[in-house]
Design a protein around this motif. Structure first.
Motif, PDB file in Angstrom:
ATOM      1  N   ALA A  75     -68.617-115.628-115.624  1.00 44.25           N
ATOM      2  CA  ALA A  75     -69.049-116.307-114.398  1.00 44.25           C
ATOM      3  C   ALA A  75     -70.314-117.124-114.592  1.00 44.25           C
ATOM      4  N   GLY A  76     -71.165-116.745-115.547  1.00 40.42           N
ATOM      5  CA  GLY A  76     -72.420-117.455-115.743  1.00 40.42           C
ATOM      6  C   GLY A  76     -72.385-118.505-116.823  1.00 40.42           C
ATOM      7  N   HIS A  77     -71.202-118.802-117.346  1.00 42.93           N
ATOM      8  CA  HIS A  77     -71.090-119.725-118.477  1.00 42.93           C
ATOM      9  C   HIS A  77     -71.757-121.065-118.187  1.00 42.93           C
ATOM     10  N   GLY A  78     -71.507-121.604-117.000  1.00 42.68           N
ATOM     11  CA  GLY A  78     -71.994-122.950-116.687  1.00 42.68           C
ATOM     12  C   GLY A  78     -73.505-123.069-116.740  1.00 42.68           C
ATOM     13  N   TRP A  79     -74.195-122.194-116.024  1.00 40.95           N
ATOM     14  CA  TRP A  79     -75.649-122.347-115.966  1.00 40.95           C
ATOM     15  C   TRP A  79     -76.305-121.920-117.274  1.00 40.95           C
ATOM     16  N   ILE A  80     -75.723-120.951-118.000  1.00 39.24           N
ATOM     17  CA  ILE A  80     -76.286-120.556-119.296  1.00 39.24           C
ATOM     18  C   ILE A  80     -76.135-121.686-120.313  1.00 39.24           C
ATOM     19  N   ARG A  81     -74.983-122.303-120.292  1.00 40.61           N
ATOM     20  CA  ARG A  81     -74.773-123.434-121.205  1.00 40.61           C
ATOM     21  C   ARG A  81     -75.766-124.556-120.916  1.00 40.61           C
ATOM     22  N   LYS A  82     -75.978-124.824-119.647  1.00 41.57           N
ATOM     23  CA  LYS A  82     -76.902-125.890-119.261  1.00 41.57           C
ATOM     24  C   LYS A  82     -78.343-125.523-119.599  1.00 41.57           C
ATOM     25  N   ARG A  83     -78.722-124.263-119.387  1.00 39.09           N
ATOM     26  CA  ARG A  83     -80.120-123.846-119.568  1.00 39.09           C
ATOM     27  C   ARG A  83     -80.478-123.638-121.043  1.00 39.09           C
ATOM     28  N   PHE A  84     -79.552-123.043-121.814  1.00 44.77           N
ATOM     29  CA  PHE A  84     -79.873-122.686-123.194  1.00 44.77           C
ATOM     30  C   PHE A  84     -79.115-123.527-124.227  1.00 44.77           C
ATOM     31  N   ILE A  85     -77.787-123.518-124.148  1.00 42.01           N
ATOM     32  CA  ILE A  85     -76.966-124.086-125.219  1.00 42.01           C
ATOM     33  C   ILE A  85     -77.158-125.592-125.337  1.00 42.01           C
ATOM     34  N   SER A  86     -77.244-126.291-124.205  1.00 41.96           N
ATOM     35  CA  SER A  86     -77.385-127.746-124.239  1.00 41.96           C
ATOM     36  C   SER A  86     -78.800-128.195-124.568  1.00 41.96           C
ATOM     37  N   VAL A  87     -79.762-127.276-124.480  1.00 39.56           N
ATOM     38  CA  VAL A  87     -81.171-127.627-124.673  1.00 39.56           C
ATOM     39  C   VAL A  87     -81.706-127.154-126.019  1.00 39.56           C
ATOM     40  N   CYS A  88     -81.250-125.987-126.462  1.00 42.25           N
ATOM     41  CA  CYS A  88     -81.837-125.346-127.643  1.00 42.25           C
ATOM     42  C   CYS A  88     -80.883-125.390-128.834  1.00 42.25           C
TER      43      CYS A  88
END
Length: 488
Positions: A160-173
């Motif tokens: 359920a949290g894939h979207g915001w985690i991807r945006k906050r961590f994966i796409s940035v770091c």
């Protein structure tokens, strides 16, 4: 001098994660990488300092119980005493290591007013809302210069949290643990963030003791295999609207011409935000969302004045609207409790704004909105957004929504914080209801459509009394009984 080693991280991602200096660090990205051990034992590094408090979280108590059982073998060797009632360990220094389970924002509020220096959430991908993580961050602070405050979490792709985690961590770091500096507003010190990726091969203990586990992961269906074995965050992301693209879906501001058709949609709210959307129907049937108007804790008269003012600024008085669709909650009256006053709907009508029932079908509405947002190389989307601050907020909310894991054909419902009014999915509901007033009907294959047209042309006309026509029998007031109705 020989030391008693309670637990030792493996070289590679586990060591990188524990040594990372960033304030918030995400660890994992695939199954079997030793995430839980890293989070659990990483909080022991400062238990020798008086006043230190650590908090370890899971989504549910059964998940948490397994972790707490694991601590007894290690924590007791460090001289800690288990406080079963409080679900926490107390160390000889006076430091505490606590355990809790947290599934919703309401659960997070139990930590209001508390202070921790180490907060770890195992399997953060199960948390649907970023605001839960942000609230926990507000609880992580230290007034002791010898104690470093740290936010730590683990997650796999999907959930359920894939979207915001991807945006906050994966796409940035980057996945190698490099620290990224996040500027903060008003000149305050920036935050630091990092992502350390690990996979099953980075956990030699698991590979040596249970080598068939890799075979199990390799045998999963393609989507799960890419997520859990390869740590692929682009695989089946779980986002409800993967089609969204700012370059494609936003257009520059423009005026509304006098001959253009406009309509509106309204999702009412008092303790949470209300959302009003103004829409323009273009010549080809595509729809342009002109603006999104938001507000909270306003009575109907105040809402009408705000909406009217914004609509007039765009050259649209209420009488120009083809219609305004609204959810059924504006019609509610609690007759059982002796409520005989005007409904919210009637209050809006008294204030000069006429509302009609919206089609609130969640599954059909989601699929219809997907049709409107879809696009291709030579096929523009049928719904675009004029670039306004209100539409930017609406677009961000749509980007954050995920598919309901229990109902894959629907969007996961997100509740609003009743205290602050933040969060929720009001703008999505309003947009969904707006587009359901103009559902996209799939085109029939041309050959089939030609045959249907021919049958209509050469069909022999028949006459029936209105009472014999099915729809007329159920709506007798819509036809006159002294005329016939031709049915083709």
């Amino acid at each position: 001098m020989k030391h008693d080693v309670a637990w030792k991280p493996h070289p590679g991602p586990q060591t990188k994660f524990l040594a990372n200096p960033a304030f918030e660090v995400l660890y994992g990205g695939a199954a079997g990488g030793g995430k839980t051990d890293c989070l659990l034992y990483g909080g022991l590094r400062q238990v020798h300092i008086p006043g230190f408090r650590a908090l370890f979280l899971r989504k549910t108590f059964p998940e948490l119980r397994e972790v707490m059982d694991r601590t007894h073998a290690v924590f007791r060797r460090l001289g800690a005493e288990w406080k079963a009632t409080d679900k926490r360990w107390q160390f000889p220094s006076g430091a505490f290591y606590e355990f809790g389970y947290l599934e919703s924002y309401t659960d997070a509020m139990q930590y209001q007013g508390q202070e921790f220096q180490y907060i770890a959430y195992d399997e953060l991908g199960l948390v649907p809302e970023e605001r839960i993580w942000l609230f926990l961050m507000s609880r992580c602070r230290s007034t002791n210069p010898d104690i470093r405050a740290m936010m730590r979490a683990s997650a796999n792709p999907g959930g359920a949290g894939h979207g915001w985690i991807r945006k906050r961590f994966i796409s940035v770091c980057p996945p190698d643990g490099s620290v990224v500096t996040i500027p903060s507003a008003h000149g305050f010190p920036p935050l630091t963030r990092a992502f350390v990726q690990s996979k099953v091969w980075d956990n030699p203990t698991l590979v040596e003791n249970n080598p068939q586990y890799i075979s199990i992961l390799q045998g999963l269906p393609d989507l799960l295999r890419r997520q859990l074995l390869e740590g692929d965050w682009s695989a089946g992301s779980g986002l409800a609207f993967e089609e969204l693209n700012e370059t494609v879906h936003f257009v520059p501001p423009r005026s509304i011409e006098p001959w253009e058709n406009v309509f509106a949609a309204f999702d009412w709210g008092y303790s949470h935000n209300f959302s009003v959307g103004l829409y323009l129907v273009q010549a080809d049937g595509a729809v342009l969302k002109m603006d999104t108007i938001l507000g909270r804790r306003m009575i109907p008269e105040e809402i009408v004045e705000r909406v009217k003012e914004r609509f007039l600024a765009m050259g649209v008085p209420f009488h120009r609207l083809q219609y305004t669709v609204s959810g059924s909650d504006v019609k509610m009256q609690d007759r059982a409790r002796g409520s005989f006053g005007p409904s919210v709907l009637e209050q809006f009508m008294t204030a000069g704004w006429t509302l009609i029932n919206a089609d609130q079908s969640r599954v059909a509405g989601y699929q219809n909105l997907l049709h409107y947002l879809s696009w291709g190389k030579d096929r523009p989307p049928r719904l675009r957004f004029m670039d306004t601050p209100g539409n930017r907020k609406c677009f961000e909310q749509l980007q954050s929504l995920v598919v309901d894991p229990d109902s894959p054909n629907d969007v996961l419902k997100v509740d609003t914080d009743p205290t602050t009014g933040e969060g929720g999915d009001d703008m999505y509901d309003e947009t969904r209801m707006a587009l359901m007033s103009r559902p996209i009907v799939p085109r029939k294959p041309s050959a089939l459509q030609d045959r249907i047209n021919q049958e209509r042309i050469f069909a022999k006309p028949q006459t029936q009394e209105p009472s014999q026509v099915p729809w007329a029998r159920s709506h007798p007031g819509l036809v006159s009984r002294n005329r016939t109705e031709r049915v083709v």
